[in-house]
Write an enzyme that holds these catalytic residues in place. Structure first.
Site, mmCIF file in Angstrom:
data_model
loop_
_atom_site.group_PDB
_atom_site.id
_atom_site.type_symbol
_atom_site.label_atom_id
_atom_site.label_comp_id
_atom_site.label_asym_id
_atom_site.label_seq_id
_atom_site.Cartn_x
_atom_site.Cartn_y
_atom_site.Cartn_z
ATOM 1 N N ASN A 1 1.207 -3.536 -7.945
ATOM 2 C CA ASN A 1 -0.250 -3.046 -8.109
ATOM 3 C C ASN A 1 -0.388 -2.787 -9.757
ATOM 4 O OD1 ASN A 1 -2.166 -0.796 -7.758
ATOM 5 N ND2 ASN A 1 -1.264 0.677 -7.172
ATOM 6 N N LYS B 1 -3.280 -2.125 -10.016
ATOM 7 C CA LYS B 1 -4.111 -0.735 -10.705
ATOM 8 C C LYS B 1 -5.006 -1.219 -11.808
ATOM 9 C CE LYS B 1 0.034 2.167 -10.160
ATOM 10 N NZ LYS B 1 0.159 3.747 -10.165
ATOM 11 N N HIS C 1 -3.683 4.873 -1.601
ATOM 12 C CA HIS C 1 -2.498 4.791 -2.722
ATOM 13 C C HIS C 1 -2.825 6.367 -2.580
ATOM 14 C CE1 HIS C 1 -1.297 5.047 -6.372
ATOM 15 N NE2 HIS C 1 -0.551 4.435 -5.835
ATOM 16 N N GLU D 1 -3.367 7.910 -5.662
ATOM 17 C CA GLU D 1 -4.069 8.049 -6.721
ATOM 18 C C GLU D 1 -5.896 7.527 -6.481
ATOM 19 O OE1 GLU D 1 -2.496 4.930 -8.843
ATOM 20 O OE2 GLU D 1 -0.864 6.087 -9.183
ATOM 21 N N GLU E 1 5.519 6.810 -1.284
ATOM 22 C CA GLU E 1 5.258 7.120 -2.826
ATOM 23 C C GLU E 1 4.952 8.482 -2.907
ATOM 24 O OE1 GLU E 1 3.761 3.359 -4.999
ATOM 25 O OE2 GLU E 1 2.199 3.768 -4.238
ATOM 26 N N GLY F 1 4.764 6.880 -11.989
ATOM 27 C CA GLY F 1 4.063 6.939 -12.960
ATOM 28 C C GLY F 1 4.617 7.426 -14.216
ATOM 29 N N SER G 1 8.056 4.627 -10.229
ATOM 30 C CA SER G 1 8.932 4.803 -10.846
ATOM 31 C C SER G 1 10.137 3.725 -10.916
ATOM 32 C CB SER G 1 9.544 6.221 -11.396
ATOM 33 O OG SER G 1 8.494 6.493 -12.229
HETATM 34 P P1 PGA Z 1 4.731 3.188 -10.715
HETATM 35 O O1 PGA Z 1 3.619 2.876 -9.782
HETATM 36 O O2 PGA Z 1 5.580 1.928 -10.079
HETATM 37 O O3 PGA Z 1 4.480 2.586 -12.082
HETATM 38 O O4 PGA Z 1 5.389 4.278 -10.802
HETATM 39 C C1 PGA Z 1 3.312 2.586 -8.637
HETATM 40 C C2 PGA Z 1 2.443 2.842 -7.929
HETATM 41 O O5 PGA Z 1 1.786 3.439 -7.968
HETATM 42 O O6 PGA Z 1 2.394 1.927 -6.795
#
Ligand code: PGA
Length: 254
Positions: free
Chosen positions: A8, A10, A94, A96, A166, A172, A212
């Site tokens: 992903n 982003k 997601h 976000e 998630e 992150g 992460s």
């Molecule tokens: P990350 O993000 O691996 O940077 O924690 C995962 C995601 O948001 O899909």
């Protein structure tokens, strides 16, 4: 069930940067067999990435999509627009988008139905916030998100669905969930899904872990029978890191 490792990206990568990444991963492809590898690129990089991936087993995905097929929806993207470039998967819900863009369970449901109707494979994201976890509400949040998305859907349409667990607090932050907690969450997700669409449809469902994930910890997740891959943000941005992560995942299950 084949393991799915999805990048992903982003809001990262221009079209040129996406192509450079695709070229790198294509060279390594022979070492990634047996794993379904997916790159979820920004909309503006889909055309170029789709072309770069022609003839490759690496698949292309989008990170969002609107719930209508066409119309007066300024700035939105329709399923057909994604498919034009060979996009096979689409990330929906997601955290976000839920948290920053205000997507709620009802919107995610509409998007999911539209994706299924248009033969795009959704990756439905669910997960609790830190506050919800502290209040002991993880299971209830997962059950609510899964049933809002799936209740009443045709079991045949959701066969093969991908759900990504998630936890919002793990995204992150460098603080991944423990494998045991991820496995427990996957069980909750599957039971909730089974109540919505029946146990048979859930047999072909893959649950990914996201939050992460790194080349160092991926093995501990995919070694679990409940987890069938990962959704990877930060560690998917550099081709070497992502390739190492896929190789580590392969090794953990072989
Ligand atoms: P990350 O993000 O691996 O940077 O924690 C995962 C995601 O948001 O899909």
């Amino acid at each position: 069930m084949e393991m799915l490792i999805a990048a992903n990206w982003k809001m990262h990568k221009t079209a040129a940067e996406a192509v450079a990444f695709c070229e790198r991963i294509k060279v390594a492809e022979g070492r990634l067999t047996g794993v379904e590898v997916l790159l979820c690129a920004p909309f503006t990089a889909l055309a170029a990435a789709g072309k770069a991936l022609e003839g490759s087993t690496v698949k292309l995905g989008a990170q969002n999509m609107f719930w209508e097929e066409k119309g007066a929806f300024t700035g939105e993207i329709a399923p057909l627009m994604l498919q034009e470039f060979g996009t096979e998967y689409v990330i929906l819900g997601h955290s976000e988008r839920r948290r920053i863009m205000g997507e709620d369970d009802a919107m995610v449901r509409r998007k999911l139905e539209t994706a299924l109707r248009n033969r795009l494979k959704p990756i439905l994201c669910v997960g609790e916030t830190e506050a919800e976890q502290e209040r002991g509400e993880t299971d209830a949040v997962l059950e609510r998100q899964v049933s809002a998305a799936l209740k009443g859907l045709d079991p045949a349409a959701v066969a093969g669905l991908v759900v990504a667990y998630e936890p919002v607090w793990a995204i992150g932050t460098g603080k991944a969930a423990s494998p045991a907690d991820a496995a427990a969450a996957a069980e909750v997700i599957k039971s909730a899904a089974a109540r919505c669409v029946g146990a048979a449809a859930v047999e072909t469902m893959r649950v990914l872990y996201g939050g992460s994930v790194t080349p160092a910890n991926i093995g501990s997740f995919v070694a679990l029978p409940q987890i069938h891959g990962a959704l990877v943000g930060g560690a998917s941005l550099e081709a070497d890191s992502f390739i190492n992560l896929i190789i580590a995942a392969r090794e953990a299950v072989s």
